[in-house]
Design an enzyme around this catalytic site. Structure first.
Site, short mmCIF file in Angstrom:
data_model
loop_
_atom_site.label_atom_id
_atom_site.label_comp_id
_atom_site.label_asym_id
_atom_site.label_seq_id
_atom_site.Cartn_x
_atom_site.Cartn_y
_atom_site.Cartn_z
CE LYS A 121 40.94 77.95 50.90
NZ LYS A 121 39.64 77.95 50.16
N GLY A 122 37.96 74.38 53.21
CA GLY A 122 37.80 72.94 53.14
C GLY A 122 36.36 72.48 53.04
N GLY A 123 35.46 73.47 52.89
CA GLY A 123 34.05 73.10 52.72
C GLY A 123 33.87 72.14 51.53
CD GLU A 178 40.65 75.03 48.65
OE1 GLU A 178 40.56 74.78 49.87
OE2 GLU A 178 39.68 75.39 47.96
CB ALA A 215 37.49 81.60 53.03
#
Ligand code: DER
Length: 230
Positions: free
Chosen positions: A98-100, A107, A87
């Site tokens: 999230k999503g970096g 996900e 995360a």
């Protein structure tokens, strides 16, 4: 460095929860990659057997192929026993950004499908309020990014198109879409409400708020120079 040692420790701790015969959701990002490598080693040594992986990105597929971890698609499995993922931010209620790595579409599909969703972070990811420092990723259809950007602005979000580093132009996701990274001036105090509102915008596929999905957060930290997990 310190952060790498914290990630290593927390990835190893999460891998302890994987049992033979499990269907395991394999997350994306650098911490999840360390977990996947640890899983691969346990399968190779025979310590674990009969594990099937469900990946959340091309990153996971490539790594699993290198390590010989058998994979199945989301549509091919009946259940996911345990999903482990990283995360970018974790708040005190275990709500996440999230999503970096721009993988939050798959996900979130895996995380919500799993019986148990375990998040692995180093202690730098713990925050009191989401989005004060990490931008919220929003995956959008390429043809809609400007109108979604305008609608986010109307909601108080400053959205910028995520540009690629080793490719000219914007980042293109595993789904073939673009990503807007959004900043809300005062951060996000009601993740549930905002997650629904953003996903309701025409042209939006998914955003990086993971609300009421996380069962356990494993935190890697360094205490007296030694990595520790809590
Ligand atoms: O992109 C993602 O959601 C990753 O899981 C990210 O949130 C964490 O990546 P890291 O473990 O490399 O910091």
């Amino acid at each position: 460095d310190l952060q790498d040692r914290m990630k290593q420790a927390v990835a190893a701790a999460a891998t302890e929860q994987i049992k033979s015969g499990m269907v395991v959701g394999l997350g994306s990002g650098s911490t999840a990659a360390l977990m996947i490598q640890a899983l691969g080693a346990k399968l190779k040594s025979g310590e674990l057997s009969d594990v099937v992986g469900v990946t959340t990105s091309f990153q996971g597929e490539v790594l699993a192929a290198e390590l010989g971890i058998p994979l199945k698609s989301l549509n091919a499995i009946e259940r996911i026993d345990l999903a482990i993922d990283g995360a970018d931010e974790v708040d005190p209620a275990f709500q996440l950004i999230k999503g970096g790595g721009a993988c939050h579409v798959q996900e979130k599909l895996v995380a919500v499908r799993a019986e148990r969703f375990v998040v692995v972070v180093d202690s730098t990811k713990l925050v009191d309020t989401l989005n004060l420092s990490f931008l919220l990723p929003v995956e959008v259809l390429p043809g809609a990014w400007r109108q979604v950007q305008a609608q986010l602005a109307a909601m108080g979000g400053d959205a910028q198109l995520r540009m690629a580093v080793k490719k000219a132009g914007p980042v293109v996701t595993d789904q073939g879409n673009l990503v807007l990274d959004v900043k809300f001036a005062a951060g996000i105090s009601d993740p549930a409400e905002l997650e629904a509102a953003i996903n309701n915008l025409p042209g939006v596929l998914e955003n990086g708020l993971f609300v009421n999905i996380t069962d356990q957060v494993l935190v890697g930290e360094i205490v007296d120079g030694e990595p520790r997990v809590r």
